[in-house]
Design a protein around this motif. Structure first.
Motif, PDB file in Angstrom:
ATOM      1  N   SER A 143       0.816  -1.227   0.000  1.00  0.00           N
ATOM      2  CA  SER A 143       0.000   0.000   0.000  1.00  0.00           C
ATOM      3  C   SER A 143       0.838   1.260   0.000  1.00  0.00           C
ATOM      4  O   SER A 143       0.423   2.270   0.540  1.00  0.00           O
ATOM      5  CB  SER A 143      -0.919   0.083   1.218  1.00  0.00           C
ATOM      6  N   THR A 144       1.994   1.235  -0.587  1.00  0.00           N
ATOM      7  CA  THR A 144       2.729   2.488  -0.691  1.00  0.00           C
ATOM      8  C   THR A 144       3.408   2.678  -2.046  1.00  0.00           C
ATOM      9  O   THR A 144       4.247   1.899  -2.448  1.00  0.00           O
ATOM     10  CB  THR A 144       3.740   2.723   0.475  1.00  0.00           C
ATOM     11  N   SER A 145       2.976   3.744  -2.714  1.00  0.00           N
ATOM     12  CA  SER A 145       3.557   4.068  -4.019  1.00  0.00           C
ATOM     13  C   SER A 145       5.022   4.457  -3.858  1.00  0.00           C
ATOM     14  O   SER A 145       5.852   4.152  -4.703  1.00  0.00           O
ATOM     15  CB  SER A 145       2.862   5.270  -4.652  1.00  0.00           C
ATOM     16  N   ARG A 171      -6.010   0.301  -4.702  1.00  0.00           N
ATOM     17  CA  ARG A 171      -5.830   1.601  -5.376  1.00  0.00           C
ATOM     18  C   ARG A 171      -4.360   1.963  -5.506  1.00  0.00           C
ATOM     19  O   ARG A 171      -3.972   2.659  -6.448  1.00  0.00           O
ATOM     20  CB  ARG A 171      -6.631   2.700  -4.692  1.00  0.00           C
ATOM     21  N   THR A 172      -3.519   1.491  -4.575  1.00  0.00           N
ATOM     22  CA  THR A 172      -2.084   1.770  -4.717  1.00  0.00           C
ATOM     23  C   THR A 172      -1.541   1.079  -5.977  1.00  0.00           C
ATOM     24  O   THR A 172      -0.740   1.657  -6.715  1.00  0.00           O
ATOM     25  CB  THR A 172      -1.309   1.306  -3.464  1.00  0.00           C
ATOM     26  N   ASN A 213      -2.585   3.256  -8.715  1.00  0.00           N
ATOM     27  CA  ASN A 213      -1.788   4.497  -8.730  1.00  0.00           C
ATOM     28  C   ASN A 213      -0.479   4.321  -9.485  1.00  0.00           C
ATOM     29  O   ASN A 213      -0.126   5.117 -10.352  1.00  0.00           O
ATOM     30  CB  ASN A 213      -1.454   4.931  -7.287  1.00  0.00           C
ATOM     31  N   THR A 234      -6.480   6.594  -5.924  1.00  0.00           N
ATOM     32  CA  THR A 234      -6.946   7.337  -4.753  1.00  0.00           C
ATOM     33  C   THR A 234      -8.097   8.270  -5.144  1.00  0.00           C
ATOM     34  O   THR A 234      -9.102   8.371  -4.430  1.00  0.00           O
ATOM     35  CB  THR A 234      -5.767   8.151  -4.170  1.00  0.00           C
ATOM     36  N   ASP A 287      -7.199   0.388  -0.101  1.00  0.00           N
ATOM     37  CA  ASP A 287      -5.899   1.060  -0.179  1.00  0.00           C
ATOM     38  C   ASP A 287      -4.914   0.199  -0.978  1.00  0.00           C
ATOM     39  O   ASP A 287      -4.153   0.683  -1.814  1.00  0.00           O
ATOM     40  CB  ASP A 287      -5.383   1.301   1.246  1.00  0.00           C
ATOM     41  N   MET A 313      -2.210  10.202  -8.343  1.00  0.00           N
ATOM     42  CA  MET A 313      -2.813   9.081  -7.618  1.00  0.00           C
ATOM     43  C   MET A 313      -4.225   8.857  -8.137  1.00  0.00           C
ATOM     44  O   MET A 313      -5.216   9.276  -7.525  1.00  0.00           O
ATOM     45  CB  MET A 313      -2.838   9.385  -6.127  1.00  0.00           C
ATOM     46  N   GLY A 323       2.993   9.169  -1.306  1.00  0.00           N
ATOM     47  CA  GLY A 323       2.261   7.930  -1.549  1.00  0.00           C
ATOM     48  C   GLY A 323       2.557   6.920  -0.458  1.00  0.00           C
ATOM     49  O   GLY A 323       3.433   6.075  -0.586  1.00  0.00           O
ATOM     50  N   ILE A 324       1.838   7.036   0.634  1.00  0.00           N
ATOM     51  CA  ILE A 324       2.041   6.102   1.750  1.00  0.00           C
ATOM     52  C   ILE A 324       0.689   5.513   2.157  1.00  0.00           C
ATOM     53  O   ILE A 324      -0.349   6.025   1.728  1.00  0.00           O
ATOM     54  CB  ILE A 324       2.705   6.791   2.972  1.00  0.00           C
ATOM     55  N   PRO A 325       0.661   4.453   2.991  1.00  0.00           N
ATOM     56  CA  PRO A 325      -0.623   3.827   3.300  1.00  0.00           C
ATOM     57  C   PRO A 325      -1.649   4.807   3.883  1.00  0.00           C
ATOM     58  O   PRO A 325      -1.310   5.650   4.710  1.00  0.00           O
ATOM     59  CB  PRO A 325      -0.249   2.752   4.328  1.00  0.00           C
ATOM     60  N   SER A 326      -2.872   4.674   3.421  1.00  0.00           N
ATOM     61  CA  SER A 326      -4.046   5.377   3.965  1.00  0.00           C
ATOM     62  C   SER A 326      -4.050   6.886   3.805  1.00  0.00           C
ATOM     63  O   SER A 326      -4.923   7.547   4.340  1.00  0.00           O
ATOM     64  CB  SER A 326      -4.221   5.090   5.452  1.00  0.00           C
ATOM     65  N   VAL A 327      -3.107   7.439   3.061  1.00  0.00           N
ATOM     66  CA  VAL A 327      -3.072   8.896   2.968  1.00  0.00           C
ATOM     67  C   VAL A 327      -4.327   9.406   2.239  1.00  0.00           C
ATOM     68  O   VAL A 327      -4.834  10.495   2.532  1.00  0.00           O
ATOM     69  CB  VAL A 327      -1.760   9.382   2.303  1.00  0.00           C
ATOM     70  N   GLY A 328      -4.858   8.582   1.345  1.00  0.00           N
ATOM     71  CA  GLY A 328      -6.053   8.975   0.596  1.00  0.00           C
ATOM     72  C   GLY A 328      -7.248   9.196   1.502  1.00  0.00           C
ATOM     73  O   GLY A 328      -8.099  10.055   1.233  1.00  0.00           O
TER      74      GLY A 328
END
Ligand code: ASP
Length: 431
Positions: free
Chosen positions: A280-282, A396-397, A400, A319, A393, A316, A359-364
């Motif tokens: 979950s991290t771009s 969608r990552t 992204n 997101t 998440d 993103m 682009g890190i987990p849950s930032v959206g």
């Protein structure tokens, strides 16, 4: 799955196959642990929060370790190889245009799907688990722009502030090219550092199958499946939007602009998607994305070293799809009507919100508060969808970073920096 014959004639399993097995194996084990194995010391402390946690997160940390030095070195080398600011500006302009286009398409796809499926209509609010809401600080457009300039480049590198690193590295690269022989030693040093980081990326990527297996097993072992039921329609809408964007919009753009075979693109790019899905991290995906684009798709690092870190930060699409669906969902749940202006506001804020957030987990989910506020939906509505966001998440990552890769491939093609022979080559194991 493609396999490679080694010299002894035995089939050697490729990285894609191994990652795929890791992903499916982790998923099955995670679900089995979640549903059928009762909590115990061995299950929880030894396996889930012990072995899986350490190996999975150890792998993510290794990938994160690569990000700043790799982005910095390869961007310096990439921009000094492009040389003049004019062509650099052209590449940058085109990339940003494609990023904006795909984001606008993403939000439109999301709003269309959500309006059609109507996930929020007739929702039984009492059946939904809620939790505390994290709210994004509102940063103005002017500050977003100013924040691209680092006051202290070393600080930017230490904090991993991507846009600031990009700007500083671009300046160094362009000036190195301009200085020519006067800075030859330094240019060589950067080139060798770049080679070193590439080697290190390849080394770490060999661990991907095990890392992915542990990450996924841990995530699914801990996932609260109960929260899913009342929100199945919402999840379905987001997943449908993501699938349309990934396999529809992107593939159409790819074929129209580059004439590459979309099925082959997805197959070759799959390891990066699997990695993004499990972490979950771009941001942590940047090294693998650049490496895969070069080794398997044929995109020159000259382009990807610039466009991929930029995309991980500002582009993103997945997101934006979640945010578009969430707006319609919440509006329906609260019985509110959104007009055309409201939808345009969603597109603008969803795009703006993604610029400058890492682009890190849950930032959206955090930046979603900006979007809700902009169209007058109470921020508390985020609580409705929090319970199921973990899994969205992940998906969608993956979307992204696929968006970044597709735009990069198109820009590389238009710039004459796409090697089709690499793309058409069928070998599997490049690591
Ligand atoms: N986890 C996503 C990413 O890293 C961002 C988000 O939507 O939360 O790309």
């Amino acid at each position: 799955m493609q396999e490679e014959e080694n010299r002894t004639g035995k089939k050697k399993m490729g990285l894609t196959t191994k990652i795929f097995i890791g992903l499916i194996g982790g998923l099955v084990l995670g679900v089995v642990l979640n549903l059928w194995i009762p909590h115990s010391y061995v299950r929880d402390d030894i396996f889930v929060d012990g072995i899986f946690y350490v190996i999975g997160n150890g792998f993510i940390r290794l990938m994160k370790m690569l990000v700043v030095p790799l982005v910095f070195c390869s961007l310096v080398c990439g921009s000094s190889a492009i040389g003049d600011t004019k062509s650099l500006g052209k590449v940058g302009g085109k990339t940003i245009a494609f990023y904006l286009l795909t984001t606008a398409l993403a939000v439109s796809v999301a709003i269309t799907v959500a309006t059609f499926v109507r996930p929020g209509v007739g929702l039984d609010m009492s059946s939904i688990e809620t939790s505390e809401v994290a709210v994004a600080e509102n940063v103005s457009v002017t500050d977003t722009i100013l924040n691209i300039i680092p006051e202290n480049p070393v600080g930017a590198l230490a904090d991993g502030t991507m846009l600031q690193i990009i700007l500083f590295a671009l300046l160094i690269g362009v000036l190195l090219a301009k200085m020519g022989e006067r800075a030859e030693l330094l240019a060589n040093l950067f080139n060798q550092c770049n080679e070193l980081m590439m080697e290190m990326t390849n080394l770490v990527m060999n661990l991907a199958p095990v890392g992915v297996f542990c990450m996924i097993a841990k995530t699914f072992a801990n996932l609260g499946f109960d929260a899913f039921l009342p929100l199945l329609k919402y999840m379905g809408s987001v997943l449908l939007g993501l699938a349309l964007q990934c396999f529809g919009v992107y593939m159409i753009l790819l074929v129209v602009f580059t004439r590459l075979n979309p099925a082959r693109f997805i197959k070759k790019f799959f390891p990066v998607m699997a990695f993004a899905f499990s972490t979950s991290t771009s941001n942590a995906t940047i090294p693998m994305n650049i490496d895969t684009l070069e080794e398997r798709i044929g995109v020159s690092r000259k382009i990807s070293s610039f466009t991929i870190p930029l995309g991980a930060t500002i582009n993103m699409d997945g997101t934006s799809i979640m945010q578009g669906v969430a707006v319609v969902f919440a509006a329906q749940a609260y019985g509110m009507q959104l007009d055309a202006q409201g939808y345009l506001t969603v597109i603008a804020t969803a795009t703006l919100a993604s610029i400058g957030t890492a682009g890190i987990p849950s930032v959206g989910l955090v930046t979603l508060s900006m979007v809700f506020t902009a169209v007058g939906i109470p921020v508390e509505a985020i609580m409705l969808i929090m319970g199921v966001d973990r899994i969205l998440d992940m998906v969608r990552t993956a979307v992204n970073i696929t968006g970044d890769a597709v735009c990069t491939t198109i820009v590389a093609h238009q710039n004459g920096d796409l090697d089709r022979e690499v793309f058409n080559r069928m070998e599997e194991n490049h690591a």
